[in-house]
Design an enzyme around this catalytic site. Structure first.
Site, PDB file in Angstrom:
ATOM      1  N   GLY A  36       0.825  -1.195   0.000  1.00  0.00           N
ATOM      2  CA  GLY A  36       0.000   0.000   0.000  1.00  0.00           C
ATOM      3  C   GLY A  36       0.858   1.243   0.000  1.00  0.00           C
ATOM      4  O   GLY A  36       1.779   1.399  -0.801  1.00  0.00           O
ATOM      5  N   LYS A  53      10.117   3.087   8.947  1.00  0.00           N
ATOM      6  CA  LYS A  53       8.782   3.007   8.354  1.00  0.00           C
ATOM      7  C   LYS A  53       8.510   4.340   7.674  1.00  0.00           C
ATOM      8  O   LYS A  53       8.424   5.381   8.325  1.00  0.00           O
ATOM      9  CB  LYS A  53       7.730   2.713   9.421  1.00  0.00           C
ATOM     10  CG  LYS A  53       6.351   2.426   8.840  1.00  0.00           C
ATOM     11  CD  LYS A  53       5.419   1.862   9.898  1.00  0.00           C
ATOM     12  CE  LYS A  53       4.113   1.390   9.280  1.00  0.00           C
ATOM     13  NZ  LYS A  53       3.206   0.758  10.274  1.00  0.00           N
ATOM     14  N   ASP A 148      -5.979  -3.994  14.425  1.00  0.00           N
ATOM     15  CA  ASP A 148      -5.522  -4.941  13.397  1.00  0.00           C
ATOM     16  C   ASP A 148      -4.661  -6.025  14.037  1.00  0.00           C
ATOM     17  O   ASP A 148      -3.592  -6.374  13.526  1.00  0.00           O
ATOM     18  CB  ASP A 148      -4.743  -4.215  12.305  1.00  0.00           C
ATOM     19  CG  ASP A 148      -4.584  -5.082  11.037  1.00  0.00           C
ATOM     20  OD1 ASP A 148      -5.391  -6.014  10.860  1.00  0.00           O
ATOM     21  OD2 ASP A 148      -3.664  -4.809  10.246  1.00  0.00           O
TER      22      ASP A 148
END
Length: 386
Positions: A36, A53, A148
Protein backbone atom coordinates in the site's frame (compact mmCIF):
# COMPACT_ATOMS: atom_id res chain seq x y z
CA UNK A 1 37.47 10.73 14.79
CA UNK A 2 38.40 13.78 16.83
CA UNK A 3 38.97 14.30 20.57
CA UNK A 4 38.16 17.40 22.62
CA UNK A 5 40.86 17.93 25.28
CA UNK A 6 39.58 19.40 28.54
CA UNK A 7 43.00 19.80 30.18
CA UNK A 8 46.44 18.25 30.15
CA UNK A 9 45.47 15.34 32.38
CA UNK A 10 41.97 14.65 31.15
CA UNK A 11 40.71 13.78 27.71
CA UNK A 12 37.06 13.54 26.67
CA UNK A 13 36.37 11.12 23.83
CA UNK A 14 33.24 12.64 22.28
CA UNK A 15 32.56 11.03 18.92
CA UNK A 16 32.42 13.71 16.22
CA UNK A 17 33.24 11.53 13.26
CA UNK A 18 32.84 7.80 13.04
CA UNK A 19 34.63 4.61 13.85
CA UNK A 20 35.37 2.25 11.01
CA UNK A 21 32.14 0.42 10.20
CA UNK A 22 30.12 2.43 12.77
CA UNK A 23 28.33 5.26 11.01
CA UNK A 24 26.32 8.13 12.50
CA UNK A 25 24.07 8.07 9.46
CA UNK A 26 21.84 5.21 8.41
CA UNK A 27 23.63 2.80 6.08
CA UNK A 28 23.05 -0.60 4.50
CA UNK A 29 19.43 0.34 3.80
CA UNK A 30 17.42 -2.67 2.62
CA UNK A 31 13.75 -3.03 1.80
CA UNK A 32 11.85 -5.42 4.07
CA UNK A 33 8.39 -5.00 2.58
CA UNK A 34 6.22 -2.58 0.63
CA UNK A 35 2.46 -2.70 0.94
CA UNK A 36 0.00 0.00 0.00
CA UNK A 37 1.30 3.41 0.97
CA UNK A 38 3.85 2.07 3.49
CA UNK A 39 7.40 0.95 2.90
CA UNK A 40 9.47 -0.83 5.57
CA UNK A 41 13.25 -0.63 5.42
CA UNK A 42 16.06 -2.08 7.47
CA UNK A 43 19.05 0.15 8.11
CA UNK A 44 22.17 0.17 10.27
CA UNK A 45 23.44 2.98 12.47
CA UNK A 46 26.30 2.79 14.98
CA UNK A 47 26.51 -0.92 14.15
CA UNK A 48 22.92 -1.65 15.17
CA UNK A 49 19.97 -2.51 12.95
CA UNK A 50 16.79 -0.43 12.94
CA UNK A 51 13.50 -0.48 11.04
CA UNK A 52 12.48 2.61 9.10
CA UNK A 53 8.78 3.01 8.35
CA UNK A 54 8.19 5.52 5.61
CA UNK A 55 5.75 6.36 2.84
CA UNK A 56 6.00 4.87 -0.61
CA UNK A 57 7.14 7.15 -3.40
CA UNK A 58 3.57 7.64 -4.64
CA UNK A 59 2.17 8.46 -1.19
CA UNK A 60 5.03 10.65 0.03
CA UNK A 61 3.60 13.83 -1.45
CA UNK A 62 0.00 13.33 -0.31
CA UNK A 63 -0.96 15.16 2.89
CA UNK A 64 -3.45 12.53 4.01
CA UNK A 65 -0.78 9.79 4.13
CA UNK A 66 1.75 12.12 5.72
CA UNK A 67 -0.84 12.83 8.44
CA UNK A 68 -1.52 9.09 8.91
CA UNK A 69 2.20 8.40 9.34
CA UNK A 70 2.46 11.26 11.83
CA UNK A 71 -0.56 9.87 13.72
CA UNK A 72 1.10 6.44 13.95
CA UNK A 73 4.23 8.07 15.34
CA UNK A 74 2.21 9.87 18.01
CA UNK A 75 0.49 6.61 18.94
CA UNK A 76 3.78 4.69 19.10
CA UNK A 77 5.48 7.34 21.23
CA UNK A 78 2.78 6.93 23.87
CA UNK A 79 4.01 3.41 24.62
CA UNK A 80 7.06 1.92 26.25
CA UNK A 81 6.57 -1.75 27.05
CA UNK A 82 8.64 -4.92 26.44
CA UNK A 83 5.70 -6.43 24.57
CA UNK A 84 5.37 -3.50 22.15
CA UNK A 85 7.81 -2.54 19.40
CA UNK A 86 10.04 0.27 20.68
CA UNK A 87 9.95 3.55 18.74
CA UNK A 88 12.78 6.09 18.86
CA UNK A 89 11.11 8.89 16.91
CA UNK A 90 10.90 10.27 13.37
CA UNK A 91 13.86 11.40 11.31
CA UNK A 92 14.45 12.74 7.84
CA UNK A 93 16.66 9.95 6.52
CA UNK A 94 18.89 10.75 3.57
CA UNK A 95 17.64 9.01 0.46
CA UNK A 96 14.46 7.88 2.24
CA UNK A 97 12.70 10.93 3.56
CA UNK A 98 10.67 11.23 6.78
CA UNK A 99 10.61 7.86 8.53
CA UNK A 100 9.58 6.44 11.88
CA UNK A 101 12.65 4.87 13.50
CA UNK A 102 11.88 1.66 15.40
CA UNK A 103 13.85 -1.17 16.92
CA UNK A 104 14.69 -4.07 14.67
CA UNK A 105 13.20 -7.26 16.10
CA UNK A 106 15.29 -10.34 15.41
CA UNK A 107 12.60 -12.95 15.06
CA UNK A 108 9.66 -14.03 12.95
CA UNK A 109 5.96 -13.35 12.88
CA UNK A 110 3.56 -15.57 14.73
CA UNK A 111 1.88 -16.24 11.37
CA UNK A 112 5.02 -17.98 10.11
CA UNK A 113 5.02 -20.24 13.19
CA UNK A 114 1.37 -21.33 12.92
CA UNK A 115 1.95 -24.27 10.50
CA UNK A 116 4.25 -25.89 13.09
CA UNK A 117 2.50 -24.62 16.21
CA UNK A 118 1.98 -28.15 17.53
CA UNK A 119 5.74 -28.70 17.72
CA UNK A 120 6.18 -25.78 20.15
CA UNK A 121 5.93 -26.93 23.80
CA UNK A 122 2.54 -26.21 25.33
CA UNK A 123 4.10 -24.35 28.27
CA UNK A 124 5.87 -21.98 25.85
CA UNK A 125 2.64 -21.36 23.89
CA UNK A 126 0.79 -20.55 27.10
CA UNK A 127 3.54 -18.14 28.13
CA UNK A 128 3.31 -16.44 24.72
CA UNK A 129 -0.45 -16.07 25.22
CA UNK A 130 0.10 -14.52 28.65
CA UNK A 131 2.67 -12.05 27.27
CA UNK A 132 0.31 -11.08 24.44
CA UNK A 133 -2.49 -10.39 26.92
CA UNK A 134 -0.20 -8.27 29.09
CA UNK A 135 0.97 -6.27 26.06
CA UNK A 136 -2.59 -5.69 24.83
CA UNK A 137 -3.69 -4.65 28.31
CA UNK A 138 -0.88 -2.09 28.36
CA UNK A 139 -1.83 -0.78 24.90
CA UNK A 140 -5.43 -0.31 26.03
CA UNK A 141 -4.29 1.37 29.25
CA UNK A 142 -2.70 4.08 27.08
CA UNK A 143 -6.07 4.73 25.45
CA UNK A 144 -5.00 2.96 22.24
CA UNK A 145 -6.94 0.38 20.23
CA UNK A 146 -4.78 -1.61 17.82
CA UNK A 147 -7.63 -2.49 15.42
CA UNK A 148 -5.52 -4.94 13.40
CA UNK A 149 -4.39 -7.59 15.87
CA UNK A 150 -3.46 -10.73 13.96
CA UNK A 151 -0.54 -13.24 13.80
CA UNK A 152 1.17 -11.18 11.08
CA UNK A 153 1.37 -8.23 13.49
CA UNK A 154 2.84 -10.22 16.38
CA UNK A 155 6.57 -10.91 16.43
CA UNK A 156 8.25 -13.76 18.32
CA UNK A 157 11.89 -13.01 19.14
CA UNK A 158 14.58 -15.58 18.48
CA UNK A 159 16.18 -14.77 21.82
CA UNK A 160 13.77 -16.03 24.45
CA UNK A 161 10.71 -16.42 22.18
CA UNK A 162 9.21 -13.20 23.55
CA UNK A 163 6.09 -11.55 22.15
CA UNK A 164 6.15 -8.06 20.59
CA UNK A 165 3.13 -6.37 19.02
CA UNK A 166 3.93 -4.39 15.88
CA UNK A 167 2.25 -2.35 13.11
CA UNK A 168 0.09 0.34 14.65
CA UNK A 169 -0.84 1.77 11.28
CA UNK A 170 -4.55 1.21 11.93
CA UNK A 171 -4.37 1.96 15.66
CA UNK A 172 -6.48 4.78 16.99
CA UNK A 173 -7.32 6.71 20.12
CA UNK A 174 -10.12 9.03 21.12
CA UNK A 175 -7.76 11.96 20.60
CA UNK A 176 -6.86 11.08 17.02
CA UNK A 177 -9.54 11.81 14.43
CA UNK A 178 -7.55 10.84 11.36
CA UNK A 179 -9.53 8.65 8.97
CA UNK A 180 -11.80 7.20 11.67
CA UNK A 181 -13.45 4.52 9.59
CA UNK A 182 -13.89 0.73 9.69
CA UNK A 183 -10.47 -0.95 9.46
CA UNK A 184 -8.76 -4.25 10.11
CA UNK A 185 -8.10 -7.66 8.56
CA UNK A 186 -11.27 -9.55 7.69
CA UNK A 187 -10.30 -12.95 9.13
CA UNK A 188 -9.46 -11.43 12.53
CA UNK A 189 -11.90 -8.54 12.62
CA UNK A 190 -14.89 -8.51 14.95
CA UNK A 191 -18.32 -8.37 13.24
CA UNK A 192 -19.07 -4.90 14.55
CA UNK A 193 -15.63 -3.50 13.65
CA UNK A 194 -16.52 -3.77 9.95
CA UNK A 195 -19.38 -1.33 10.53
CA UNK A 196 -18.31 1.11 13.23
CA UNK A 197 -15.61 3.74 13.10
CA UNK A 198 -15.03 4.58 16.78
CA UNK A 199 -12.21 2.60 18.46
CA UNK A 200 -13.39 -0.01 20.97
CA UNK A 201 -11.08 -2.24 23.03
CA UNK A 202 -13.63 -5.04 22.68
CA UNK A 203 -12.77 -5.23 18.97
CA UNK A 204 -9.18 -6.08 19.91
CA UNK A 205 -10.44 -8.64 22.45
CA UNK A 206 -12.38 -10.42 19.70
CA UNK A 207 -9.23 -10.56 17.56
CA UNK A 208 -7.26 -11.74 20.60
CA UNK A 209 -9.62 -14.71 20.98
CA UNK A 210 -8.88 -15.81 17.41
CA UNK A 211 -5.13 -15.47 17.97
CA UNK A 212 -5.35 -17.47 21.22
CA UNK A 213 -7.24 -20.12 19.29
CA UNK A 214 -4.36 -20.28 16.79
CA UNK A 215 -1.91 -20.86 19.66
CA UNK A 216 -3.61 -24.20 20.50
CA UNK A 217 -3.49 -23.61 24.25
CA UNK A 218 -5.41 -26.71 25.31
CA UNK A 219 -8.92 -27.43 26.52
CA UNK A 220 -8.63 -25.42 29.75
CA UNK A 221 -8.58 -22.16 27.78
CA UNK A 222 -11.60 -22.91 25.60
CA UNK A 223 -14.01 -20.90 27.75
CA UNK A 224 -11.76 -17.83 27.69
CA UNK A 225 -11.39 -18.04 23.91
CA UNK A 226 -15.13 -18.56 23.45
CA UNK A 227 -15.99 -15.54 25.61
CA UNK A 228 -13.58 -13.35 23.62
CA UNK A 229 -15.65 -14.14 20.53
CA UNK A 230 -19.11 -13.61 21.98
CA UNK A 231 -21.36 -10.75 20.83
CA UNK A 232 -19.92 -7.47 21.99
CA UNK A 233 -22.36 -7.00 24.90
CA UNK A 234 -21.46 -10.34 26.51
CA UNK A 235 -17.80 -10.32 25.48
CA UNK A 236 -15.01 -9.43 27.90
CA UNK A 237 -15.34 -5.69 28.43
CA UNK A 238 -11.65 -5.10 29.11
CA UNK A 239 -8.33 -6.90 29.11
CA UNK A 240 -8.24 -6.94 32.92
CA UNK A 241 -11.14 -9.42 32.83
CA UNK A 242 -9.31 -11.61 30.30
CA UNK A 243 -6.11 -11.59 32.36
CA UNK A 244 -8.07 -12.35 35.54
CA UNK A 245 -9.63 -15.45 33.95
CA UNK A 246 -6.27 -16.52 32.49
CA UNK A 247 -4.75 -16.11 35.95
CA UNK A 248 -7.46 -18.24 37.54
CA UNK A 249 -6.79 -20.97 35.01
CA UNK A 250 -3.06 -20.77 35.70
CA UNK A 251 -3.57 -20.91 39.47
CA UNK A 252 -5.95 -23.82 39.08
CA UNK A 253 -3.37 -25.67 37.00
CA UNK A 254 -0.68 -24.90 39.56
CA UNK A 255 -2.90 -26.17 42.39
CA UNK A 256 -3.64 -29.34 40.43
CA UNK A 257 0.07 -29.73 39.80
CA UNK A 258 0.90 -29.26 43.48
CA UNK A 259 -1.82 -31.69 44.49
CA UNK A 260 -0.50 -34.15 41.95
CA UNK A 261 3.05 -33.77 43.24
CA UNK A 262 1.81 -34.11 46.83
CA UNK A 263 -0.16 -37.25 46.03
CA UNK A 264 2.80 -38.69 44.15
CA UNK A 265 5.12 -38.00 47.08
CA UNK A 266 2.62 -39.53 49.49
CA UNK A 267 2.33 -42.57 47.25
CA UNK A 268 6.10 -42.90 47.01
CA UNK A 269 6.47 -42.55 50.77
CA UNK A 270 3.81 -45.20 51.25
CA UNK A 271 5.63 -47.49 48.82
CA UNK A 272 8.92 -46.90 50.63
CA UNK A 273 7.25 -47.57 53.97
CA UNK A 274 5.63 -50.73 52.71
CA UNK A 275 8.90 -51.94 51.20
CA UNK A 276 10.74 -51.20 54.42
CA UNK A 277 8.11 -53.08 56.42
CA UNK A 278 8.18 -55.92 53.94
CA UNK A 279 11.98 -56.20 54.03
CA UNK A 280 11.90 -56.21 57.82
CA UNK A 281 9.19 -58.81 57.79
CA UNK A 282 11.14 -60.91 55.32
CA UNK A 283 14.24 -60.65 57.46
CA UNK A 284 12.34 -61.75 60.54
CA UNK A 285 10.67 -64.51 58.60
CA UNK A 286 14.00 -65.73 57.22
CA UNK A 287 15.55 -65.85 60.67
CA UNK A 288 12.58 -67.47 62.33
CA UNK A 289 11.53 -69.64 59.42
CA UNK A 290 14.87 -71.27 58.64
CA UNK A 291 14.27 -74.07 61.09
CA UNK A 292 10.67 -74.40 59.95
CA UNK A 293 11.76 -74.81 56.30
CA UNK A 294 14.30 -77.48 57.22
CA UNK A 295 11.64 -79.41 59.13
CA UNK A 296 9.17 -78.99 56.27
CA UNK A 297 11.65 -80.31 53.72
CA UNK A 298 12.41 -83.31 55.95
CA UNK A 299 8.68 -84.03 56.19
CA UNK A 300 8.31 -83.70 52.40
CA UNK A 301 11.16 -86.11 51.75
CA UNK A 302 9.61 -88.63 54.10
CA UNK A 303 6.31 -88.26 52.24
CA UNK A 304 8.11 -88.80 48.92
CA UNK A 305 9.72 -91.94 50.29
CA UNK A 306 6.40 -93.16 51.66
CA UNK A 307 4.81 -92.81 48.22
CA UNK A 308 7.54 -95.14 46.81
CA UNK A 309 7.05 -93.50 43.43
CA UNK A 310 10.74 -92.89 42.84
CA UNK A 311 11.67 -96.46 43.78
CA UNK A 312 8.97 -97.84 41.53
CA UNK A 313 10.10 -95.77 38.54
CA UNK A 314 13.76 -96.65 39.10
CA UNK A 315 12.98 -100.39 38.91
CA UNK A 316 10.41 -100.13 36.11
CA UNK A 317 11.50 -101.54 32.74
CA UNK A 318 8.22 -101.64 30.79
CA UNK A 319 5.56 -98.98 30.61
CA UNK A 320 2.76 -101.49 30.83
CA UNK A 321 3.96 -102.47 34.32
CA UNK A 322 3.62 -99.03 35.90
CA UNK A 323 1.27 -98.58 38.84
CA UNK A 324 -2.21 -97.45 37.82
CA UNK A 325 -2.27 -94.95 40.66
CA UNK A 326 1.20 -93.53 39.89
CA UNK A 327 -0.10 -90.09 38.97
CA UNK A 328 -2.39 -90.02 41.98
CA UNK A 329 0.50 -90.78 44.31
CA UNK A 330 2.42 -87.82 42.86
CA UNK A 331 -0.63 -85.59 43.29
CA UNK A 332 -0.96 -86.76 46.89
CA UNK A 333 2.62 -85.69 47.58
CA UNK A 334 1.83 -82.23 46.18
CA UNK A 335 -1.32 -81.93 48.28
CA UNK A 336 0.72 -82.91 51.33
CA UNK A 337 2.71 -79.67 50.87
CA UNK A 338 -0.41 -77.51 51.14
CA UNK A 339 -1.79 -79.48 54.09
CA UNK A 340 1.50 -79.17 55.88
CA UNK A 341 1.84 -75.39 55.44
CA UNK A 342 -1.82 -74.80 56.29
CA UNK A 343 -1.32 -76.68 59.54
CA UNK A 344 1.65 -74.59 60.70
CA UNK A 345 1.14 -72.95 64.11
CA UNK A 346 -0.58 -69.56 64.27
CA UNK A 347 2.67 -67.82 65.14
CA UNK A 348 3.63 -68.03 61.47
CA UNK A 349 2.16 -65.27 59.31
CA UNK A 350 1.06 -65.71 55.72
CA UNK A 351 4.37 -64.53 54.33
CA UNK A 352 6.27 -67.12 56.35
CA UNK A 353 3.83 -69.83 55.29
CA UNK A 354 4.34 -68.85 51.66
CA UNK A 355 8.11 -69.03 52.05
CA UNK A 356 7.93 -72.53 53.53
CA UNK A 357 5.49 -73.66 50.84
CA UNK A 358 7.71 -72.29 48.06
CA UNK A 359 10.74 -74.14 49.44
CA UNK A 360 8.77 -77.39 49.54
CA UNK A 361 7.39 -76.84 46.02
CA UNK A 362 10.90 -76.26 44.66
CA UNK A 363 12.00 -79.66 45.96
CA UNK A 364 8.77 -81.23 44.72
CA UNK A 365 9.25 -79.82 41.21
CA UNK A 366 12.75 -81.30 40.97
CA UNK A 367 11.50 -84.67 42.22
CA UNK A 368 8.49 -84.53 39.88
CA UNK A 369 10.65 -83.54 36.89
CA UNK A 370 13.00 -86.48 37.43
CA UNK A 371 10.09 -88.91 37.65
CA UNK A 372 8.31 -87.48 34.59
CA UNK A 373 11.49 -87.64 32.49
CA UNK A 374 11.99 -91.25 33.57
CA UNK A 375 8.37 -92.08 32.69
CA UNK A 376 8.75 -90.52 29.23
CA UNK A 377 11.90 -92.52 28.56
CA UNK A 378 10.22 -95.78 29.59
CA UNK A 379 7.16 -94.99 27.45
CA UNK A 380 9.29 -94.34 24.38
CA UNK A 381 11.21 -97.56 24.93
CA UNK A 382 8.00 -99.55 25.24
CA UNK A 383 6.62 -97.96 22.08
CA UNK A 384 9.79 -98.76 20.17
CA UNK A 385 9.65 -102.41 21.24
CA UNK A 386 6.11 -102.66 19.95
Amino acid sequence: MAFITKNDNETSCFLVGCFEGIERQFTDIQELSAQGYIQLLRAKRYGRWYVLKTLSEDAAGQNVYVTILRKELEVLMLMQHPGVVQTLGMEDVEGVGPAIVMEYIDGETLASLLPNMGSIPLEQRQRMASELCEALAYIHSQGIVHRDLKPENIMVTRNGNRIKVIDFGMADTDQHAVLKQPAGTLNYMSPEQAQQSSPDVRNDIYSLGLVLQDLQLGKVYRKVIARCQRPISSRYQCMEEVIADMGRIKRRRERCYLWGVGLLLAFLLAIVGMQTWRLQTMSNAMNRGETCREQALDALHREMERSQVAEHIDTLSRWDDHWPDLNQRMVDVCQFIYRYTDSLPGEFNQYERDQVREAMLDDYRQWNERIVNRMIAIKRKSDDEK
